[in-house]
Design a protein around this motif. Structure first.
Motif, PDB file in Angstrom:
ATOM      1  N   ASP A 278       0.866  36.821  36.528  1.00 48.66           N
ATOM      2  CA  ASP A 278       0.113  36.250  37.656  1.00 48.66           C
ATOM      3  C   ASP A 278      -0.852  37.279  38.247  1.00 48.66           C
ATOM      4  OD1 ASP A 278       1.112  33.674  37.622  1.00 48.66           O
ATOM      5  OD2 ASP A 278       2.729  34.092  39.039  1.00 48.66           O
ATOM      6  N   ALA A 279      -0.345  38.486  38.452  1.00 44.08           N
ATOM      7  CA  ALA A 279      -1.189  39.539  39.019  1.00 44.08           C
ATOM      8  C   ALA A 279      -2.351  39.861  38.088  1.00 44.08           C
ATOM      9  CB  ALA A 279      -0.354  40.798  39.275  1.00 44.08           C
ATOM     10  N   ALA A 280      -2.077  39.913  36.790  1.00 51.26           N
ATOM     11  CA  ALA A 280      -3.130  40.208  35.822  1.00 51.26           C
ATOM     12  C   ALA A 280      -4.171  39.097  35.779  1.00 51.26           C
ATOM     13  CB  ALA A 280      -2.523  40.408  34.434  1.00 51.26           C
ATOM     14  N   ALA A 281      -3.721  37.853  35.857  1.00 50.41           N
ATOM     15  CA  ALA A 281      -4.655  36.726  35.825  1.00 50.41           C
ATOM     16  C   ALA A 281      -5.636  36.802  36.991  1.00 50.41           C
ATOM     17  CB  ALA A 281      -3.887  35.400  35.857  1.00 50.41           C
ATOM     18  N   ARG A 282      -5.166  37.264  38.134  1.00 50.11           N
ATOM     19  CA  ARG A 282      -6.043  37.420  39.296  1.00 50.11           C
ATOM     20  C   ARG A 282      -6.913  38.665  39.178  1.00 50.11           C
ATOM     21  NH1 ARG A 282      -1.175  36.259  41.803  1.00 50.11           N
ATOM     22  NH2 ARG A 282      -0.904  38.442  42.375  1.00 50.11           N
TER      23      ARG A 282
ATOM     24  N   MET B  88     -15.785  38.718  25.550  1.00 52.90           N
ATOM     25  CA  MET B  88     -16.934  38.983  24.675  1.00 52.90           C
ATOM     26  C   MET B  88     -16.818  40.320  23.953  1.00 52.90           C
ATOM     27  SD  MET B  88     -20.328  37.540  26.618  1.00 52.90           S
ATOM     28  CE  MET B  88     -20.054  38.400  28.163  1.00 52.90           C
ATOM     29  N   ARG B  89     -15.936  41.185  24.423  1.00 56.48           N
ATOM     30  CA  ARG B  89     -15.797  42.501  23.795  1.00 56.48           C
ATOM     31  C   ARG B  89     -15.288  42.349  22.370  1.00 56.48           C
ATOM     32  NH1 ARG B  89     -11.903  45.473  25.572  1.00 56.48           N
ATOM     33  NH2 ARG B  89     -10.788  43.763  26.570  1.00 56.48           N
ATOM     34  N   SER B  90     -15.887  43.096  21.454  1.00 56.49           N
ATOM     35  CA  SER B  90     -15.545  42.963  20.035  1.00 56.49           C
ATOM     36  C   SER B  90     -14.092  43.315  19.755  1.00 56.49           C
ATOM     37  CB  SER B  90     -16.471  43.843  19.178  1.00 56.49           C
ATOM     38  OG  SER B  90     -16.331  45.209  19.541  1.00 56.49           O
ATOM     39  N   GLU B  91     -13.508  44.190  20.596  1.00 58.45           N
ATOM     40  CA  GLU B  91     -12.135  44.622  20.333  1.00 58.45           C
ATOM     41  C   GLU B  91     -11.090  43.728  20.986  1.00 58.45           C
ATOM     42  OE1 GLU B  91     -13.637  47.201  23.815  1.00 58.45           O
ATOM     43  OE2 GLU B  91     -14.427  46.222  22.023  1.00 58.45           O
ATOM     44  N   THR B  92     -11.524  42.695  21.673  1.00 60.24           N
ATOM     45  CA  THR B  92     -10.573  41.782  22.301  1.00 60.24           C
ATOM     46  C   THR B  92      -9.671  41.147  21.243  1.00 60.24           C
ATOM     47  OG1 THR B  92     -12.077  41.273  24.111  1.00 60.24           O
ATOM     48  CG2 THR B  92     -10.322  39.700  23.695  1.00 60.24           C
ATOM     49  N   SER B  93      -8.408  41.020  21.568  1.00 57.42           N
ATOM     50  CA  SER B  93      -7.453  40.488  20.599  1.00 57.42           C
ATOM     51  C   SER B  93      -7.768  39.031  20.252  1.00 57.42           C
ATOM     52  CB  SER B  93      -6.031  40.574  21.157  1.00 57.42           C
ATOM     53  OG  SER B  93      -5.827  39.616  22.174  1.00 57.42           O
ATOM     54  N   PRO B  94      -7.588  38.667  18.983  1.00 56.79           N
ATOM     55  CA  PRO B  94      -7.822  37.275  18.570  1.00 56.79           C
ATOM     56  C   PRO B  94      -6.970  36.282  19.360  1.00 56.79           C
ATOM     57  CG  PRO B  94      -7.616  38.702  16.660  1.00 56.79           C
ATOM     58  CD  PRO B  94      -7.225  39.527  17.849  1.00 56.79           C
ATOM     59  N   ASP B  95      -5.763  36.689  19.741  1.00 59.50           N
ATOM     60  CA  ASP B  95      -4.885  35.790  20.486  1.00 59.50           C
ATOM     61  C   ASP B  95      -5.486  35.454  21.845  1.00 59.50           C
ATOM     62  OD1 ASP B  95      -2.665  34.239  21.043  1.00 59.50           O
ATOM     63  OD2 ASP B  95      -1.446  35.924  21.722  1.00 59.50           O
ATOM     64  N   ALA B  96      -6.038  36.460  22.521  1.00 57.71           N
ATOM     65  CA  ALA B  96      -6.659  36.207  23.823  1.00 57.71           C
ATOM     66  C   ALA B  96      -7.861  35.291  23.666  1.00 57.71           C
ATOM     67  CB  ALA B  96      -7.075  37.532  24.473  1.00 57.71           C
ATOM     68  N   ARG B  97      -8.660  35.506  22.640  1.00 62.95           N
ATOM     69  CA  ARG B  97      -9.833  34.652  22.425  1.00 62.95           C
ATOM     70  C   ARG B  97      -9.424  33.226  22.106  1.00 62.95           C
ATOM     71  NH1 ARG B  97     -14.527  38.020  19.172  1.00 62.95           N
ATOM     72  NH2 ARG B  97     -15.181  39.253  20.973  1.00 62.95           N
ATOM     73  N   LEU B  98      -8.366  33.064  21.330  1.00 60.77           N
ATOM     74  CA  LEU B  98      -7.894  31.720  21.002  1.00 60.77           C
ATOM     75  C   LEU B  98      -7.451  30.992  22.264  1.00 60.77           C
ATOM     76  CD1 LEU B  98      -7.095  29.535  18.968  1.00 60.77           C
ATOM     77  CD2 LEU B  98      -4.898  30.703  18.694  1.00 60.77           C
ATOM     78  N   ARG B  99      -6.711  31.662  23.108  1.00 59.11           N
ATOM     79  CA  ARG B  99      -6.240  31.022  24.338  1.00 59.11           C
ATOM     80  C   ARG B  99      -7.411  30.713  25.273  1.00 59.11           C
ATOM     81  NH1 ARG B  99      -0.212  33.511  25.561  1.00 59.11           N
ATOM     82  NH2 ARG B  99       0.261  34.086  23.406  1.00 59.11           N
ATOM     83  N   TYR B 100      -8.398  31.582  25.277  1.00 57.80           N
ATOM     84  CA  TYR B 100      -9.598  31.318  26.079  1.00 57.80           C
ATOM     85  C   TYR B 100     -10.324  30.085  25.544  1.00 57.80           C
ATOM     86  CZ  TYR B 100     -14.174  32.050  28.288  1.00 57.80           C
ATOM     87  OH  TYR B 100     -15.335  31.897  29.005  1.00 57.80           O
ATOM     88  N   ALA B 101     -10.511  30.009  24.242  1.00 58.81           N
ATOM     89  CA  ALA B 101     -11.213  28.874  23.640  1.00 58.81           C
ATOM     90  C   ALA B 101     -10.475  27.570  23.930  1.00 58.81           C
ATOM     91  CB  ALA B 101     -11.356  29.085  22.133  1.00 58.81           C
TER      92      ALA B 101
ATOM     93  N   PRO C 222     -11.393  30.569  35.263  1.00 59.55           N
ATOM     94  CA  PRO C 222     -11.254  31.598  34.223  1.00 59.55           C
ATOM     95  C   PRO C 222     -12.317  31.512  33.140  1.00 59.55           C
ATOM     96  CG  PRO C 222      -9.553  29.922  33.987  1.00 59.55           C
ATOM     97  CD  PRO C 222     -10.236  29.668  35.295  1.00 59.55           C
ATOM     98  N   SER C 223     -12.931  30.349  32.969  1.00 61.31           N
ATOM     99  CA  SER C 223     -14.014  30.238  31.990  1.00 61.31           C
ATOM    100  C   SER C 223     -15.111  31.242  32.306  1.00 61.31           C
ATOM    101  CB  SER C 223     -14.609  28.825  31.998  1.00 61.31           C
ATOM    102  OG  SER C 223     -13.631  27.855  31.733  1.00 61.31           O
ATOM    103  N   THR C 224     -15.347  31.442  33.596  1.00 61.74           N
ATOM    104  CA  THR C 224     -16.343  32.394  34.058  1.00 61.74           C
ATOM    105  C   THR C 224     -15.734  33.782  34.256  1.00 61.74           C
ATOM    106  OG1 THR C 224     -17.521  30.626  35.214  1.00 61.74           O
ATOM    107  CG2 THR C 224     -18.009  32.882  35.883  1.00 61.74           C
ATOM    108  N   GLY C 225     -14.622  33.832  34.957  1.00 61.02           N
ATOM    109  CA  GLY C 225     -14.037  35.108  35.350  1.00 61.02           C
ATOM    110  C   GLY C 225     -13.583  35.988  34.208  1.00 61.02           C
ATOM    111  N   LEU C 226     -13.217  35.387  33.088  1.00 58.71           N
ATOM    112  CA  LEU C 226     -12.721  36.165  31.947  1.00 58.71           C
ATOM    113  C   LEU C 226     -13.733  36.274  30.812  1.00 58.71           C
ATOM    114  CD1 LEU C 226      -9.088  34.740  31.814  1.00 58.71           C
ATOM    115  CD2 LEU C 226      -9.793  36.976  32.682  1.00 58.71           C
TER     116      LEU C 226
END
Length: 200
Positions: free
Chosen positions: A18-22, A118-131, A109-113
């Motif tokens: 929760d803290a990280a999401a904020r 967009m960083r190339s080193e972002t984990s695929p799992d995080a990008r999948l959950r974002y998508a 979060p669509s905007t905030g994250l």
């Protein structure tokens, strides 16, 4: 005793997510340290690695949590209105308001994250959950059920809202910022019943 310990560990994990999401939305992934997060939830720095293998793992979970919170907000709009069109109108009024623009920590979060994802080193799992989260938002805007892919029209609408908010936030403090919000909102005055119904 063991059962209580496991339950407490799950509670701590949820608090950290929760803290990280904020904080990730408010300050950005790279500017939030593990120490910052653990301080907010009143836990020791060493306790982080008992819960997460890495900060990237936390980013994926925090991304999912932020979109889950958004879903809760969208459902609240549905409960408060007789139909999706009315709920959507209220959501857009708030989404394109100065209040939402300025509420980075609780904002969409669509905007905030987006910058972090967009960083190339972002984990695929995080990008999948974002998508998945972005498509869920577009699906709601298009009034599609959970099993139906978001239509191109719904994706365009989500992109317009998110893009407008990104630009308004980046230009905050200038006259252009308010003009962007008003132009995309269509010149309609925001509803007066925003309180407590923000896009988390």
């Amino acid at each position: 005793m063991g059962r209580v310990s496991r339950e407490k560990a799950l509670e701590h994990r949820s608090q950290i997510v929760d803290a990280a999401a904020r904080q990730f939305r408010e300050r950005g992934f790279d500017r939030v340290s593990i120490a910052d997060l653990m301080k907010e939830v009143h836990l020791t720095h060493g306790g982080f690695y008992k819960q997460f293998a890495s900060k990237d793992v936390l980013l994926a979970e925090a991304t999912q949590r932020a979109f889950e919170d958004l879903t809760v907000s969208l459902r609240a709009y549905d409960r408060e209105h007789d139909n999706r069109a009315a709920a959507k109108s209220e959501l857009i009024d708030y989404y394109l308001s100065p209040e939402h623009r300025d509420d980075l920590a609780q904002g969409c979060p669509s905007t905030g994250l987006s910058a972090d994802l967009m960083r190339s080193e972002t984990s695929p799992d995080a990008r999948l959950r974002y998508a998945e989260g972005v498509e869920d938002f577009a699906r709601w805007l298009g009034d599609h059920d959970e099993e139906t892919p978001a239509s191109d029209e719904a994706i365009r609408e989500a992109s317009l809202l998110v893009g407008a908010l990104v630009l308004a936030r980046a230009s905050a403090g200038t006259p252009l910022s308010d003009r962007i919000l008003a132009a995309v909102r269509g010149g309609h005055a925001p509803s007066e019943s925003h309180a407590g119904t923000g896009a988390s």
